[in-house]
Each structure stands twice: as structure tokens, then as C-alpha cells.
Design an enzyme around this catalytic site. Structure first.
Site, PDB file in Angstrom:
ATOM      1  N   LYS A  72       0.847  -1.206   0.000  1.00 23.84           N
ATOM      2  CA  LYS A  72       0.000   0.000   0.000  1.00 23.84           C
ATOM      3  C   LYS A  72       0.880   1.254   0.000  1.00 23.84           C
ATOM      4  O   LYS A  72       0.655   2.183  -0.765  1.00 23.84           O
ATOM      5  CB  LYS A  72      -0.872   0.018   1.247  1.00 23.84           C
ATOM      6  CG  LYS A  72      -1.519   1.362   1.550  1.00 23.84           C
ATOM      7  CD  LYS A  72      -2.384   1.352   2.794  1.00 23.84           C
ATOM      8  CE  LYS A  72      -1.607   1.626   4.045  1.00 23.84           C
ATOM      9  NZ  LYS A  72      -1.311   3.035   4.340  1.00 23.84           N
ATOM     10  N   ASN A  73       1.916   1.252   0.847  1.00 22.08           N
ATOM     11  CA  ASN A  73       2.711   2.467   1.018  1.00 22.08           C
ATOM     12  C   ASN A  73       3.703   2.700  -0.109  1.00 22.08           C
ATOM     13  O   ASN A  73       4.431   3.685  -0.099  1.00 22.08           O
ATOM     14  CB  ASN A  73       3.413   2.450   2.374  1.00 22.08           C
ATOM     15  CG  ASN A  73       2.395   2.578   3.505  1.00 22.08           C
ATOM     16  OD1 ASN A  73       1.227   2.892   3.262  1.00 22.08           O
ATOM     17  ND2 ASN A  73       2.816   2.301   4.715  1.00 22.08           N
ATOM     18  N   ARG A  96      -5.272  10.080   4.564  1.00 17.09           N
ATOM     19  CA  ARG A  96      -4.393  11.002   5.242  1.00 17.09           C
ATOM     20  C   ARG A  96      -3.148  11.300   4.427  1.00 17.09           C
ATOM     21  O   ARG A  96      -2.610  12.375   4.411  1.00 17.09           O
ATOM     22  CB  ARG A  96      -4.013  10.385   6.606  1.00 17.09           C
ATOM     23  CG  ARG A  96      -3.528  11.403   7.570  1.00 17.09           C
ATOM     24  CD  ARG A  96      -2.147  11.108   8.036  1.00 17.09           C
ATOM     25  NE  ARG A  96      -1.363  12.311   8.114  1.00 17.09           N
ATOM     26  CZ  ARG A  96      -0.303  12.560   7.341  1.00 17.09           C
ATOM     27  NH1 ARG A  96       0.024  11.689   6.416  1.00 17.09           N
ATOM     28  NH2 ARG A  96       0.382  13.649   7.459  1.00 17.09           N
ATOM     29  N   CYS A 135      -4.743  12.196  12.390  1.00 18.87           N
ATOM     30  CA  CYS A 135      -5.418  10.917  12.177  1.00 18.87           C
ATOM     31  C   CYS A 135      -5.426  10.188  13.520  1.00 18.87           C
ATOM     32  O   CYS A 135      -5.032  10.728  14.544  1.00 18.87           O
ATOM     33  CB  CYS A 135      -4.702  10.109  11.106  1.00 18.87           C
ATOM     34  SG  CYS A 135      -3.204   9.364  11.710  1.00 18.87           S
ATOM     35  N   ARG A 151      -0.318  14.712  12.598  1.00 17.37           N
ATOM     36  CA  ARG A 151       0.525  14.286  11.483  1.00 17.37           C
ATOM     37  C   ARG A 151       1.054  15.545  10.784  1.00 17.37           C
ATOM     38  O   ARG A 151       0.536  15.993   9.789  1.00 17.37           O
ATOM     39  CB  ARG A 151      -0.275  13.404  10.516  1.00 17.37           C
ATOM     40  CG  ARG A 151      -0.819  12.123  11.143  1.00 17.37           C
ATOM     41  CD  ARG A 151       0.261  11.098  11.484  1.00 17.37           C
ATOM     42  NE  ARG A 151       0.854  10.489  10.328  1.00 17.37           N
ATOM     43  CZ  ARG A 151       0.365   9.408   9.710  1.00 17.37           C
ATOM     44  NH1 ARG A 151      -0.771   8.905  10.121  1.00 17.37           N
ATOM     45  NH2 ARG A 151       0.971   8.883   8.666  1.00 17.37           N
ATOM     46  N   ASP A 181       5.266  19.915   8.217  1.00 16.89           N
ATOM     47  CA  ASP A 181       6.228  21.027   8.134  1.00 16.89           C
ATOM     48  C   ASP A 181       7.430  20.675   7.257  1.00 16.89           C
ATOM     49  O   ASP A 181       7.896  21.505   6.460  1.00 16.89           O
ATOM     50  CB  ASP A 181       6.691  21.428   9.538  1.00 16.89           C
ATOM     51  CG  ASP A 181       7.278  20.250  10.305  1.00 16.89           C
ATOM     52  OD1 ASP A 181       6.566  19.226  10.450  1.00 16.89           O
ATOM     53  OD2 ASP A 181       8.439  20.322  10.723  1.00 16.89           O
ATOM     54  N   ASP A 229       4.708   0.389  11.947  1.00 11.89           N
ATOM     55  CA  ASP A 229       3.474  -0.231  11.440  1.00 11.89           C
ATOM     56  C   ASP A 229       3.339  -1.682  11.874  1.00 11.89           C
ATOM     57  O   ASP A 229       2.244  -2.240  11.818  1.00 11.89           O
ATOM     58  CB  ASP A 229       3.420  -0.150   9.909  1.00 11.89           C
ATOM     59  CG  ASP A 229       3.301   1.269   9.420  1.00 11.89           C
ATOM     60  OD1 ASP A 229       3.523   1.507   8.228  1.00 11.89           O
ATOM     61  OD2 ASP A 229       3.009   2.156  10.249  1.00 11.89           O
ATOM     62  N   ARG A 234      -8.561  -0.304   4.610  1.00  9.71           N
ATOM     63  CA  ARG A 234      -7.649   0.690   4.028  1.00  9.71           C
ATOM     64  C   ARG A 234      -6.328   0.041   3.619  1.00  9.71           C
ATOM     65  O   ARG A 234      -5.655   0.497   2.707  1.00  9.71           O
ATOM     66  CB  ARG A 234      -7.354   1.803   5.055  1.00  9.71           C
ATOM     67  CG  ARG A 234      -8.457   2.808   5.276  1.00  9.71           C
ATOM     68  CD  ARG A 234      -7.939   3.967   6.119  1.00  9.71           C
ATOM     69  NE  ARG A 234      -6.635   4.364   5.648  1.00  9.71           N
ATOM     70  CZ  ARG A 234      -5.616   4.669   6.458  1.00  9.71           C
ATOM     71  NH1 ARG A 234      -5.766   4.616   7.763  1.00  9.71           N
ATOM     72  NH2 ARG A 234      -4.443   5.027   5.966  1.00  9.71           N
TER      73      ARG A 234
HETATM   74  C1  EPZ Z   1       4.424   6.770   6.271  1.00 13.40           C
HETATM   75  O1  EPZ Z   1       3.698   7.806   6.875  1.00 13.40           O
HETATM   76  C2  EPZ Z   1       3.489   5.580   6.167  1.00 13.40           C
HETATM   77  N1  EPZ Z   1       2.356   5.931   5.334  1.00 13.40           N
HETATM   78  C3  EPZ Z   1       2.999   5.181   7.559  1.00 13.40           C
HETATM   79  O2  EPZ Z   1       2.196   4.005   7.408  1.00 13.40           O
HETATM   80  C4  EPZ Z   1       4.217   4.820   8.410  1.00 13.40           C
HETATM   81  O3  EPZ Z   1       3.792   4.506   9.714  1.00 13.40           O
HETATM   82  C5  EPZ Z   1       5.181   6.022   8.446  1.00 13.40           C
HETATM   83  O4  EPZ Z   1       5.550   6.391   7.102  1.00 13.40           O
HETATM   84  C6  EPZ Z   1       6.462   5.693   9.219  1.00 13.40           C
HETATM   85  O5  EPZ Z   1       7.100   4.626   8.612  1.00 13.40           O
HETATM   86  C7  EPZ Z   1       2.501   5.909   3.986  1.00 13.40           C
HETATM   87  O6  EPZ Z   1       3.574   5.633   3.474  1.00 13.40           O
HETATM   88  C8  EPZ Z   1       1.276   6.223   3.170  1.00 13.40           C
HETATM   89  P1  EPZ Z   1       6.690   9.972   8.330  1.00 13.40           P
HETATM   90  P2  EPZ Z   1       4.312   9.330   6.914  1.00 13.40           P
HETATM   91  O7  EPZ Z   1       6.638  11.276   7.634  1.00 13.40           O
HETATM   92  O8  EPZ Z   1       5.062   9.576   5.682  1.00 13.40           O
HETATM   93  C9  EPZ Z   1       7.026  13.259  11.736  1.00 13.40           C
HETATM   94  C10 EPZ Z   1       0.307   2.663   7.700  1.00 13.40           C
HETATM   95  O9  EPZ Z   1      -0.195   2.124   8.691  1.00 13.40           O
HETATM   96  N2  EPZ Z   1       6.859  14.275  10.693  1.00 13.40           N
HETATM   97  O10 EPZ Z   1       7.795   9.023   8.007  1.00 13.40           O
HETATM   98  O11 EPZ Z   1       3.202  10.245   7.277  1.00 13.40           O
HETATM   99  C11 EPZ Z   1       5.782  12.412  11.944  1.00 13.40           C
HETATM  100  O12 EPZ Z   1       4.868  13.058  12.809  1.00 13.40           O
HETATM  101  C12 EPZ Z   1       0.813   4.093   7.792  1.00 13.40           C
HETATM  102  O13 EPZ Z   1       0.453   2.094   6.577  1.00 13.40           O
HETATM  103  C13 EPZ Z   1       7.012  15.622  11.017  1.00 13.40           C
HETATM  104  O14 EPZ Z   1       7.244  15.983  12.161  1.00 13.40           O
HETATM  105  O15 EPZ Z   1       5.303   9.204   8.150  1.00 13.40           O
HETATM  106  C14 EPZ Z   1       6.356  11.145  12.537  1.00 13.40           C
HETATM  107  O16 EPZ Z   1       6.571  11.324  13.922  1.00 13.40           O
HETATM  108  C15 EPZ Z   1       0.579   4.684   9.162  1.00 13.40           C
HETATM  109  N3  EPZ Z   1       6.868  16.556  10.035  1.00 13.40           N
HETATM  110  C16 EPZ Z   1       7.722  11.010  11.863  1.00 13.40           C
HETATM  111  O17 EPZ Z   1       8.007  12.313  11.299  1.00 13.40           O
HETATM  112  C17 EPZ Z   1       6.610  16.210   8.735  1.00 13.40           C
HETATM  113  O18 EPZ Z   1       6.519  17.106   7.875  1.00 13.40           O
HETATM  114  C18 EPZ Z   1       7.773  10.004  10.726  1.00 13.40           C
HETATM  115  O19 EPZ Z   1       6.639  10.244   9.912  1.00 13.40           O
HETATM  116  C19 EPZ Z   1       6.461  14.838   8.424  1.00 13.40           C
HETATM  117  C20 EPZ Z   1       6.593  13.884   9.414  1.00 13.40           C
END
Ligand code: EPZ
Length: 424
Positions: free
Chosen positions: A22-23, A92, A116, A121, A124, A305, A397
Site C-alpha cells: 500500500k505504502n 491522510r 489521524c 501528522r 512542516d 506499522d 484501508r
Molecule cells: C508513512 O507515513 C506511512 N504511510 C505510515 O504508514 C508509516 O507509519 C510512516 O511512514 C512511518 O514509517 C505511507 O507511506 C502512506 P513519516 P508518513 O513522515 O510519511 C514526523 C500505515 O499504517 N513528521 O515518516 O506520514 C511524523 O509526525 C501508515 O500504513 C514531522 O514531524 O510518516 C512522525 O513522527 C501509518 N513533520 C515522523 O516524522 C513532517 O513534515 C515520521 O513520519 C512529516 C513527518
């Protein structure tokens, strides 16, 4: 409301082909608008998030259709550069379209993605990266209005590895003049897969899947094909199921390297994992032992995950397991539901301590989010008696045809459509 009814307490046996990731599909579908042409994306799972991404493509003016695991996209007719609130809220990760729309159109309007179930989420880092590439972004009553008349290559240094921000930067950089250097990039296999698709489009990408990625903007081909990698979290879910319920199952289409971050925990639990010719045999004959302390982290660390499904398996281990969730603030929402099944778990902030019990018992529970719902499935397969899992729209999802998949590995699962209640 649809529910998933599971008769647990029986060891598993059978084999299943693991769905496409999916991702990986989601950013690749966003990337299909980079070029003014056609893409064929194979091994796409039939998920509500995938259909939400297809609806966004159609809203943007593309032709897009899903047929038997393949998505066809023709982006020639793209006319719009905005994603309205109702489409942003359906998925999301819709923010992943921002970089590609900017690269294609030079402007984009999206509504701020909500938080979410996992907590805030923030985006920035996405917005900072777009700014580095030359985009001007302003917020106006919940909408982000972005202008990028001339994206130009830049150096983007992330403070922490972010999957989505890395992907958005790669997509915007594909439409920028010059070369973009991304450091402290996320290294998840799905980013490597996105890089493969971009290369099929003719984009010069190096290092995708490592912490330093370079992207050189330029002409793109008008046709590309790609087959999506297997879903490593779906694989981890099935391994958790056999670890919890016992049995002997075979997973095909698993990429051994991509699940290296999770196999250690299962081996510590006593699950035998044998790779042979692209197939993974997973066998558990006696009650699992605890995997020790499990701390989630960016790839190649233990994936957040997989934390909920591993936790579900650890609830019946012979001993205690400590979980430290470092990625999301609110990723223990499955705990109260597991407690209803007889688990012994205590949570203090980012730490959860699981004391293994001999047996779980079936119960009526509700999925709180995608992977939390998967955790309830794992627990229900191990539990003595019948469980009914509500709110399975969360599970839909990320897991295609979940009831039939569970049946393939020997689970007794039935999807029941209940008309009396609305989905929560
Ligand atoms: C991706 O989400 C995945 N989703 C998530 O899978 C997965 O849990 C996550 O990566 C971590 O591996 C998809 O790929 C569609 P991040 P993403 O940006 O990209 C912080 C599932 O169950 N952050 O790597 O949103 C954030 O809050 C889903 O399949 C900022 O602070 O995750 C988090 O603490 C859930 N500012 C950390 O970084 C930003 O601009 C990592 O988040 C972006 C992120």
C-alpha cells in the site's frame, strides 16, 4: 457497519500470496501525473486507500481505472491542480500528491491534511522542502495555496527521516530544473520502489532507499510500467498471526531483505522462518517466548506499522515484552481492545509493557486504526472462542479481502454486513 467474525484457538495452515505494498502504490500513483502520458502499475492491492488515490487522479482530470490488481493511468487530460477537502480527508497521505502537482502544474491547492488516529501528522518538513525547491506556500482558511512557477534543484536536509516528505521531495524535484540532493532521507523499501518507477519514467534518480537521494529534473517518457513490491507490513501481520495462533503457513511474494527489520523479533519468539525460492515458511509449534524490548524506528529499524501486530502476538508469550513507540504519539489505541480479550498490558506514554498470558478469549472489539485493527485480527486468531471486530473500514484501508486471506491460511473468518448501525 461491517464486522469481521473470527473463530479463534485453532492453529493455522495454508499459504497466501502477500499483496502489493500500500505504502508503495500511493506515492507511485501520485507520481503518474509527473508525465503527460500513460502508466501501468501492477500488483496493486484492492484497498480503499488505493481507490481514494484513484479518485484524486480522476478529480485532477486523469483517466484512471483499477482492474484485477492493475491500475491504468492516462494523465494527458490533467486539468486541475487542487485537491478538495473531502478527497484530502478520505486518505491522510493525500499530501503525497503535492510535490507531483507542483512539478506538473507549477501550482497546487490542497486542504491541510487532518491529523489521524495516530495523533498529529505534521507536514512542516514537506512544506519546508517545497520551499527549498522554490515554491511559495501560504495558508488561507485551511487551504494550502502553493505557487511554483519555476521549481529549481536544491539541497534538502531533513531533521529526521520522513517517508512522505522524502517522497514529496523526490516528486517535486523530478519537475525541477537542475539537481536536487536530499540528505537524511527516509530509507524505507517503498522509497526504493518509487525510485524504480521514476527511473522507468526517465527521471535520473540515484540513492532512493538510502539516506542520500539525488534527483535530476528533465524530460520524461510518455509511457511507463511498474510492478509494486510486496507489502512487508502485511507479511509481518501474517507472521504475527502464526506466532500467536501457532501452525505452519507459507507466504509467497515476500522480499526477504525488506522484512529483515522484523524477522529478528519473531525468531526470538521461537517462530521458525525459512526462505526458499521466494517463499517464506513460517512455523510455530510451541508457546512463543517474548521478543525482548522492541523499539520502533525509521527503516531499517523495527517498523512502527508492525508494532501493533507484534504486540498482539506478544500478549500470549511466556514472559514480558516492552514496546517503545518512537514514531507516533498515539499508537497504542489497540491496547484497550486487546485488554477486552484478556491481554495484560500497561501503557505509560510511549512505553507499553505486555505480560504474556496463557490464553486470550474472544470478545466484541472495534478497530481503532489500520494496524490496530490488524492487531485485533492476530489476537482473535489466537483467542479461545469467537471475536467480532467492528469498524473494519480501518482494516480495509490496508488489507485486501481480509476475510478470504485469513481463510487461505486456515483462519475461520467471516465478513458480516450489519445494516442496523452506521459506521462510526
Ligand atoms: C508513512 O507515513 C506511512 N504511510 C505510515 O504508514 C508509516 O507509519 C510512516 O511512514 C512511518 O514509517 C505511507 O507511506 C502512506 P513519516 P508518513 O513522515 O510519511 C514526523 C500505515 O499504517 N513528521 O515518516 O506520514 C511524523 O509526525 C501508515 O500504513 C514531522 O514531524 O510518516 C512522525 O513522527 C501509518 N513533520 C515522523 O516524522 C513532517 O513534515 C515520521 O513520519 C512529516 C513527518
Amino acid at each position: 457497519m461491517s464486522i469481521l467474525k473470527i473463530e479463534g484457538g485453532k492453529s493455522l495452515s495454508g499459504e497466501i500470496r502477500v499483496q502489493g505494498a500500500k505504502n508503495s502504490v500511493l506515492p507511485i500513483l501520485a507520481a503518474t501525473i509527473l508525465q503527460n502520458g500513460e502508466s501501468v502499475i501492477r500488483n496493486c492491492p484492492d484497498l480503499t486507500d488505493v481507490h481514494a488515490a484513484i479518485d484524486i487522479l480522476r478529480h485532477l482530470g486523469c483517466e484512471a481505472r483499477f482492474e484485477k490488481g492493475t491500475v491504468w493511468v492516462n494523465s494527458r487530460g490533467m486539468t486541475s491542480c487542487d485537491i478538495p477537502d473531502e478527497l484530502m480527508r478520505r486518505m491522510r497521505s493525500s499530501v503525497i500528491f503535492l510535490g507531483a502537482i507542483l512539478a506538473r502544474c507549477g501550482r497546487a491547492t490542497i486542504s491541510m491534511p487532518g491529523g489521524c488516529e495516530l495523533g498529529p501528522r505534521p507536514i512542516d518538513m514537506h512544506l519546508e522542502a517545497m520551499g527549498r525547491l522554490g515554491a511559495e506556500i501560504r495558508e488561507n482558511s485551511g487551504d494550502l495555496i502553493c505557487r511554483a512557477p519555476a521549481l529549481r534543484g536544491a539541497r534538502i536536509d531533513f531533521r529526521i527521516p520522513s517517508v512522505g516528505a522524502t517522497e514529496n521531495s523526490m516528486l517535486a524535484a523530478a519537475g525541477a530544473a537542475g539537481t536536487t540532493f536530499i540528505t537524511n532521507a527516509a530509507r524505507e523499501p517503498e522509497i526504493r520502489d518509487l525510485g524504480e518507477y521514476l527511473r522507468a519514467l526517465g527521471v535520473r534518480v540515484t540513492g532512493a532507499g538510502t539516506s542520500t537521494v539525488t534527483v535530476e529534473g528533465g524530460e520524461m517518457r510518455q509511457y511507463a510500467e511498474h510492478t509494486v513490491i510486496p507489502d512487508r507490513i502485511a507479511a509481518a501481520t501474517y507472521i504475527s498471526a502464526v506466532t500467536a495462533a501457532g501452525g505452519d503457513i507459507c507466504l509467497s511474494g515476500v522480499n526477504a531483505g525488506d522484512i529483515a527489520g522484523v524477522t529478528g523479533a519473531f525468531l526470538k519468539m521461537g517462530t521458525e522462518l525459512t526462505f526458499r525460492g521466494g517463499e517464506l515458511r513460517c512455523r510455530r509449534v510451541k508457546r512463543p517466548t517474548p521478543p525482548g524490548t522492541v523499539t520502533t524506528g525509521p527503516y531499517p529499524g523495527f517498523p512502527t506499522d508492525a508494532q501493533p501486530v507484534l504486540m498482539a502476538a506478544s500478549t500470549v508469550a511466556k514472559g514480558a515484552t516492552a514496546f517503545v513507540e518512537t514514531i507516533f504519539q498515539n499508537r497504542y489505541r489497540h491496547v484497550p481492545e486487546l485488554l477486552r480479550m484478556g491481554a495484560d498490558i500497561s501503557v505509560d506514554g510511549r512505553v507499553a509493557i505486555v505480560q504474556g498470558v496463557e490464553r486470550l478469549h474472544g470478545a466484541q472489539v472495534r478497530a481503532t486504526d489500520l494496524r490496530g485493527g490488524a492487531a485485533l485480527i492476530v489476537a482473535a486468531l489466537a483467542a479461545e472462542g469467537t471475536s467480532e471486530i467492528g469498524e473494519i473500514r480501518h482494516i480495509d484501508r490496508g488489507y485486501e479481502n481480509i476475510a478470504s486471506c485469513l481463510e487461505q491460511i486456515g483462519g475461520r473468518a467471516e465478513r458480516i454486513e450489519r445494516k442496523d448501525e452506521q459506521d462510526g
